[in-house]
Enzyme design. Structure first.
Site, PDB file in Angstrom:
ATOM      1  CB  SER A 181     -15.117 -41.774 -22.834  1.00 12.72           C
ATOM      2  OG  SER A 181     -14.604 -41.286 -21.606  1.00 12.72           O
ATOM      3  CE1 TYR A 238     -10.565 -44.687 -23.518  1.00 15.74           C
ATOM      4  CE2 TYR A 238     -11.372 -42.782 -22.306  1.00 15.74           C
ATOM      5  CZ  TYR A 238     -11.552 -44.073 -22.775  1.00 15.74           C
ATOM      6  OH  TYR A 238     -12.731 -44.735 -22.512  1.00 15.74           O
TER       7      TYR A 238
END
Ligand SMILES: NC(=O)c1ccc[n+]([C@@H]2O[C@H](COP(=O)([O-])OP(=O)(O)OC[C@H]3O[C@@H](n4cnc5c(N)ncnc54)[C@H](OP(=O)(O)O)[C@@H]3O)[C@@H](O)[C@H]2O)c1
Length: 269
Positions: free
Chosen positions: A139, A152
């Site tokens: 990501s 995350y």
């Protein structure tokens, strides 16, 4: 990597990006072993795939359960897997100190430990192939860690480090290790609060189909590290060389992140 004779294990196949990847890979003529937790969703996906795939199989597996990963590794051997795409993932938006530790632990387990465990289980099989590849989905937050997404961002930074270290450890083998970091994608991963935050911050996002096309191009070309989207890849680069600049750029946005985090998790300060 020639996709039309690749035999690909795709995790997170039932999700937003996973379904788009499965569609595009099927059109390329790849054989697919589709993995998620819900057999009904996987069966519906397999039925709806365009013609072209050489063979398709599905397996419902919770990747956080080591015994289930061992079962998946046996199925992967039977299927003759030569490409592993570690795509499954979860998100948790909220302020770190306001969330239970179990929330961070789930994200770290699913987004980092589980793909490492699965890769470890499949390596003997992949090493036995003439040519093999491991593609890890990261990501932008793995290179541009963001407030409100502590676990995350940490897990995705871990995926980037895992990919780089493994690539270097396997550099004398025929196993390629690739890492692709998408920016925001319109999928169920993002809650209403995350979508509202992205809209207020003006964050750009891709459709799953667009992200899938770029990921598959990276796989076909064997590109070791790919960051999707501009200016996201510029900010990620700046964060690598001068993180204090990004600290300063993000500081004025903290109040916005906190406001949306409070909606995501009422009762937090
Ligand atoms: N969406 C974004 O904005 C974005 C941006 C950058 C990177 N990414 C990355 O892209 C990848 C795919 O995300 P997405 O947006 O497609 O999310 P999604 O729509 O929520 O799909 C997540 C997928 O992961 C699977 N999964 C979650 N936990 C699992 C577990 N314990 N065992 C097995 N499967 C599990 C889900 O299976 P079930 O169907 O069984 O729940 C589902 O197939 C993730 O790695 C994510 O971090 C997404």
């Amino acid at each position: 990597m020639r996709l039309n004779d690749a035999r690909i294990l795709l995790t997170g196949a039932s999700g937003g990006l996973g379904q788009a990847l499965a569609q595009a890979l099927a059109r390329e003529g790849a054989s697919l072993l589709l993995v998620g937790r819900d057999q009904n969703k996987l069966a519906a996906l397999a039925l709806g795939l365009p013609g072209g795939a050489r063979s398709i199989a599905t397996l419902a597996v919770d990747l956080n359960q080591p015994a289930e990963v061992a079962r998946l590794a046996r199925e992967a051997e039977n299927f003759g897997v030569d490409v592993l795409i570690n795509n499954a993932g979860i998100n948790a938006f909220g302020l770190f100190e306001q969330r239970d530790w179990s929330c961070a632990a789930d994200v770290l387990e699913t987004n980092l430990a589980a793909p490492m465990r699965l890769t470890h289980a499949l390596l003997p099989l992949l090493r036995a192939r003439d040519h093999a590849a491991i593609l890890n989905i990261g990501s932008t937050f793995g290179s541009l860690p963001f407030p409100g997404f502590i676990a995350y961002s940490s897990a995705k930074a871990g995926m980037k480090g895992f990919s780089q270290a493994l690539r270097r450890e396997l550099s004398d083998s025929q196993v390629e290790v690739l890492y692709v970091a998408p920016r925001a994608i319109d999928t169920p991963l993002n809650s209403a609060a995350v979508n509202a935050l992205n809209a207020e911050l003006g964050s750009r996002h891709d459709t799953p189909e667009r992200a899938a096309r770029q990921i598959i191009a990276a796989l076909a070309a064997g590109r070791s590290e790919t960051h999707l989207g501009f200016p996201e890849r510029l900010f990620a680069w700046i964060n690598g060389v001068a993180p204090a600049l990004i600290d300063r750029a993000l500081a004025p946005k903290l109040a916005v992140v906190k406001r949306h985090a409070n909606v995501a998790s009422p009762g937090s300060r």
